[in-house]
Design a protein around this motif. Structure first.
Motif, PDB file in Angstrom:
ATOM      1  N   LYS A 134       0.832  -1.199   0.000  1.00 10.05           N
ATOM      2  CA  LYS A 134       0.000   0.000   0.000  1.00 10.05           C
ATOM      3  C   LYS A 134       0.866   1.248   0.000  1.00 10.05           C
ATOM      4  O   LYS A 134       0.548   2.228  -0.684  1.00 10.05           O
ATOM      5  N   LEU A 135       1.948   1.230   0.763  1.00  9.20           N
ATOM      6  CA  LEU A 135       2.872   2.357   0.758  1.00  9.20           C
ATOM      7  C   LEU A 135       3.412   2.601  -0.647  1.00  9.20           C
ATOM      8  O   LEU A 135       3.456   3.739  -1.125  1.00  9.20           O
ATOM      9  N   ALA A 136       3.817   1.528  -1.306  1.00  7.89           N
ATOM     10  CA  ALA A 136       4.346   1.651  -2.657  1.00  7.89           C
ATOM     11  C   ALA A 136       3.286   2.183  -3.614  1.00  7.89           C
ATOM     12  O   ALA A 136       3.599   2.968  -4.524  1.00  7.89           O
ATOM     13  N   SER A 137       2.045   1.779  -3.422  1.00  2.52           N
ATOM     14  CA  SER A 137       0.962   2.259  -4.274  1.00  2.52           C
ATOM     15  C   SER A 137       0.755   3.766  -4.107  1.00  2.52           C
ATOM     16  O   SER A 137       0.567   4.490  -5.093  1.00  2.52           O
ATOM     17  N   ILE A 138       0.796   4.242  -2.864  1.00  6.54           N
ATOM     18  CA  ILE A 138       0.648   5.681  -2.606  1.00  6.54           C
ATOM     19  C   ILE A 138       1.787   6.453  -3.248  1.00  6.54           C
ATOM     20  O   ILE A 138       1.584   7.481  -3.902  1.00  6.54           O
ATOM     21  N   VAL A 139       3.003   5.958  -3.075  1.00  5.95           N
ATOM     22  CA  VAL A 139       4.173   6.625  -3.642  1.00  5.95           C
ATOM     23  C   VAL A 139       4.111   6.624  -5.172  1.00  5.95           C
ATOM     24  O   VAL A 139       4.452   7.615  -5.820  1.00  5.95           O
ATOM     25  N   ALA A 140       3.652   5.527  -5.760  1.00 10.83           N
ATOM     26  CA  ALA A 140       3.571   5.438  -7.220  1.00 10.83           C
ATOM     27  C   ALA A 140       2.614   6.478  -7.792  1.00 10.83           C
ATOM     28  O   ALA A 140       2.891   7.097  -8.827  1.00 10.83           O
ATOM     29  N   VAL A 141       1.483   6.679  -7.135  1.00 10.56           N
ATOM     30  CA  VAL A 141       0.519   7.691  -7.585  1.00 10.56           C
ATOM     31  C   VAL A 141       1.161   9.077  -7.576  1.00 10.56           C
ATOM     32  O   VAL A 141       1.025   9.848  -8.528  1.00 10.56           O
ATOM     33  N   ASN A 142       1.864   9.400  -6.511  1.00 15.80           N
ATOM     34  CA  ASN A 142       2.517  10.704  -6.423  1.00 15.80           C
ATOM     35  C   ASN A 142       3.655  10.844  -7.417  1.00 15.80           C
ATOM     36  O   ASN A 142       3.884  11.927  -7.961  1.00 15.80           O
ATOM     37  N   LEU A 143       4.374   9.748  -7.657  1.00 16.55           N
ATOM     38  CA  LEU A 143       5.439   9.784  -8.658  1.00 16.55           C
ATOM     39  C   LEU A 143       4.872  10.064 -10.049  1.00 16.55           C
ATOM     40  O   LEU A 143       5.454  10.826 -10.826  1.00 16.55           O
ATOM     41  N   ARG A 144       3.731   9.460 -10.358  1.00  9.39           N
ATOM     42  CA  ARG A 144       3.120   9.695 -11.664  1.00  9.39           C
ATOM     43  C   ARG A 144       2.690  11.158 -11.809  1.00  9.39           C
ATOM     44  O   ARG A 144       2.863  11.770 -12.870  1.00  9.39           O
ATOM     45  N   GLN A 145       2.160  11.733 -10.748  1.00  6.67           N
ATOM     46  CA  GLN A 145       1.786  13.148 -10.779  1.00  6.67           C
ATOM     47  C   GLN A 145       3.013  14.020 -11.018  1.00  6.67           C
ATOM     48  O   GLN A 145       2.972  14.977 -11.803  1.00  6.67           O
ATOM     49  N   ASN A 146       4.094  13.671 -10.363  1.00  2.85           N
ATOM     50  CA  ASN A 146       5.324  14.439 -10.530  1.00  2.85           C
ATOM     51  C   ASN A 146       5.997  14.157 -11.871  1.00  2.85           C
ATOM     52  O   ASN A 146       6.720  14.998 -12.396  1.00  2.85           O
ATOM     53  N   GLN A 147       5.734  12.998 -12.412  1.00  2.00           N
ATOM     54  CA  GLN A 147       6.211  12.687 -13.751  1.00  2.00           C
ATOM     55  C   GLN A 147       5.514  13.589 -14.763  1.00  2.00           C
ATOM     56  O   GLN A 147       6.148  14.168 -15.652  1.00  2.00           O
ATOM     57  N   ASN A 148       4.222  13.742 -14.612  1.00  2.00           N
ATOM     58  CA  ASN A 148       3.448  14.618 -15.490  1.00  2.00           C
ATOM     59  C   ASN A 148       3.842  16.081 -15.325  1.00  2.00           C
ATOM     60  O   ASN A 148       3.711  16.878 -16.249  1.00  2.00           O
ATOM     61  N   ALA A 149       4.320  16.415 -14.112  1.00  2.00           N
ATOM     62  CA  ALA A 149       4.738  17.800 -13.844  1.00  2.00           C
ATOM     63  C   ALA A 149       6.165  18.075 -14.292  1.00  2.00           C
ATOM     64  O   ALA A 149       6.630  19.216 -14.230  1.00  2.00           O
ATOM     65  N   GLY A 150       6.863  17.030 -14.759  1.00  2.00           N
ATOM     66  CA  GLY A 150       8.224  17.216 -15.256  1.00  2.00           C
ATOM     67  C   GLY A 150       9.317  17.024 -14.232  1.00  2.00           C
ATOM     68  O   GLY A 150      10.486  17.275 -14.517  1.00  2.00           O
ATOM     69  N   HIS A 151       8.966  16.549 -13.030  1.00  2.00           N
ATOM     70  CA  HIS A 151       9.976  16.341 -11.992  1.00  2.00           C
ATOM     71  C   HIS A 151      10.602  14.952 -12.030  1.00  2.00           C
ATOM     72  O   HIS A 151      11.678  14.741 -11.460  1.00  2.00           O
ATOM     73  N   VAL A 152       9.925  14.003 -12.666  1.00  2.00           N
ATOM     74  CA  VAL A 152      10.389  12.622 -12.725  1.00  2.00           C
ATOM     75  C   VAL A 152      10.543  12.225 -14.185  1.00  2.00           C
ATOM     76  O   VAL A 152       9.685  12.556 -15.015  1.00  2.00           O
ATOM     77  N   ARG A 153      11.630  11.496 -14.501  1.00  2.00           N
ATOM     78  CA  ARG A 153      11.891  11.085 -15.892  1.00  2.00           C
ATOM     79  C   ARG A 153      10.695  10.329 -16.461  1.00  2.00           C
ATOM     80  O   ARG A 153      10.161   9.425 -15.836  1.00  2.00           O
ATOM     81  N   ILE A 154      10.295  10.693 -17.666  1.00  2.00           N
ATOM     82  CA  ILE A 154       9.082  10.175 -18.278  1.00  2.00           C
ATOM     83  C   ILE A 154       9.173   8.686 -18.584  1.00  2.00           C
ATOM     84  O   ILE A 154       8.164   7.967 -18.581  1.00  2.00           O
ATOM     85  N   GLU A 155      10.404   8.193 -18.842  1.00  2.00           N
ATOM     86  CA  GLU A 155      10.560   6.782 -19.206  1.00  2.00           C
ATOM     87  C   GLU A 155      10.617   5.864 -17.988  1.00  2.00           C
ATOM     88  O   GLU A 155      10.626   4.640 -18.115  1.00  2.00           O
ATOM     89  N   LEU A 156      10.622   6.454 -16.804  1.00  2.00           N
ATOM     90  CA  LEU A 156      10.727   5.670 -15.580  1.00  2.00           C
ATOM     91  C   LEU A 156       9.423   4.964 -15.253  1.00  2.00           C
ATOM     92  O   LEU A 156       8.339   5.548 -15.356  1.00  2.00           O
ATOM     93  N   GLU A 159       5.847   2.443 -10.875  1.00  2.00           N
ATOM     94  CA  GLU A 159       5.565   1.328  -9.985  1.00  2.00           C
ATOM     95  C   GLU A 159       6.867   0.703  -9.463  1.00  2.00           C
ATOM     96  O   GLU A 159       7.001   0.438  -8.259  1.00  2.00           O
ATOM     97  N   VAL A 160       7.810   0.487 -10.370  1.00  2.00           N
ATOM     98  CA  VAL A 160       9.104  -0.076  -9.966  1.00  2.00           C
ATOM     99  C   VAL A 160       9.869   0.911  -9.090  1.00  2.00           C
ATOM    100  O   VAL A 160      10.468   0.540  -8.078  1.00  2.00           O
ATOM    101  N   ALA A 161       9.838   2.186  -9.483  1.00  2.00           N
ATOM    102  CA  ALA A 161      10.529   3.218  -8.711  1.00  2.00           C
ATOM    103  C   ALA A 161       9.968   3.313  -7.289  1.00  2.00           C
ATOM    104  O   ALA A 161      10.719   3.470  -6.324  1.00  2.00           O
ATOM    105  N   ALA A 162       8.655   3.207  -7.166  1.00  2.00           N
ATOM    106  CA  ALA A 162       8.020   3.282  -5.842  1.00  2.00           C
ATOM    107  C   ALA A 162       8.467   2.127  -4.959  1.00  2.00           C
ATOM    108  O   ALA A 162       8.786   2.317  -3.778  1.00  2.00           O
ATOM    109  N   GLU A 163       8.495   0.927  -5.528  1.00  2.00           N
ATOM    110  CA  GLU A 163       8.951  -0.238  -4.760  1.00  2.00           C
ATOM    111  C   GLU A 163      10.409  -0.052  -4.332  1.00  2.00           C
ATOM    112  O   GLU A 163      10.790  -0.388  -3.202  1.00  2.00           O
ATOM    113  N   ALA A 164      11.225   0.480  -5.235  1.00  2.00           N
ATOM    114  CA  ALA A 164      12.638   0.702  -4.929  1.00  2.00           C
ATOM    115  C   ALA A 164      12.804   1.746  -3.820  1.00  2.00           C
ATOM    116  O   ALA A 164      13.634   1.586  -2.919  1.00  2.00           O
ATOM    117  N   MET A 165      12.014   2.806  -3.886  1.00  2.00           N
ATOM    118  CA  MET A 165      12.094   3.851  -2.865  1.00  2.00           C
ATOM    119  C   MET A 165      11.701   3.319  -1.488  1.00  2.00           C
ATOM    120  O   MET A 165      12.364   3.623  -0.480  1.00  2.00           O
TER     121      MET A 165
END
Length: 204
Positions: A134-156, A159-165
């Motif tokens: 569940k923690l990873a799911s919450i982080v993944a949602v926020n990462l996607r939002q930040n990906q759309n905002a240009g803060h996170v690499r688009i090719e990343l 879901e994998v990044a959230a699990e790694a974090m």
């Protein structure tokens, strides 16, 4: 003296009942962390708290109820901290870096202030894997939002990044924070450096 499960107050500001309840919660967290839920008895908790069995049942119906109260309160705060990535989305890139560090620092400080409950919820609870997912799911949602905002690499893969974090924070907490080898501030710096810049030296 301060407790996560209640407002921070010194003993002279706590009523006798509030103090007894807080002592039971603190003792229970320590006993559960050391022995696990099943091996901890109510008699262990009241002995550690310096109170009686009658005092215990004045505030809690059962060992299970006390345990649930401890973990529920901890997890509610954990969800709030895990969702703090949403604060980054509307920021500039320069401010985003600072906010990520502040988010990580708040999480590490939370774990540092509540070492017993951190051990119980993250590493002993029967639903530990479910909680991590569940923690990873919450982080993944926020990462996607930040990906759309240009803060996170688009090719990343978010879901994998959230699990790694989650894995990075989890291991840093057990290896360095709970052992006292590093402070929350040091780990926040290390974590944000790793997450922002990675490992490999970029080509000039």
């Amino acid at each position: 003296m301060s407790y996560f499960w209640g407002e921070k107050m010194t003993n002279d500001k706590l009523s006798k009942g509030e103090l007894s309840r807080s002592r039971l919660l603190a003792a229970a967290a320590s006993e559960f962390a050391a022995k696990g839920f099943h091996r901890t008895r109510v008699s262990d908790i009241v002995k550690a708290a310096g109170l009686t069995q009658a005092s215990f049942y004045q505030y809690f119906d059962s060992k299970e109820g006390l345990y649930q109260q401890l973990t529920d309160t901890f997890v509610t705060k954990l969800w709030e901290l895990a969702d703090s990535g949403q604060k980054v989305t509307a920021l500039t890139k320069a401010d985003a870096f600072h906010q990520v560090r502040e988010n990580l620092l708040a999480l590490f400080r939370f774990f540092q202030e509540q070492p017993d409950l951190t051990r119980i919820v993250l590493y002993q609870a029967e639903k530990g894997e479910e909680l991590h997912r569940k923690l990873a799911s919450i982080v993944a949602v926020n990462l996607r939002q930040n990906q759309n905002a240009g803060h996170v690499r688009i090719e990343l893969s978010v879901e994998v990044a959230a699990e790694a974090m989650i894995a990075v924070v989890d291991r840093m907490t057990t290896r360095y924070l709970l052992t006292g080898e590093k402070t929350a501030e040091q780990l926040a710096d290390d974590a944000v450096s790793f997450l922002a810049y990675g490992i490999l030296q970029a080509n000039e």
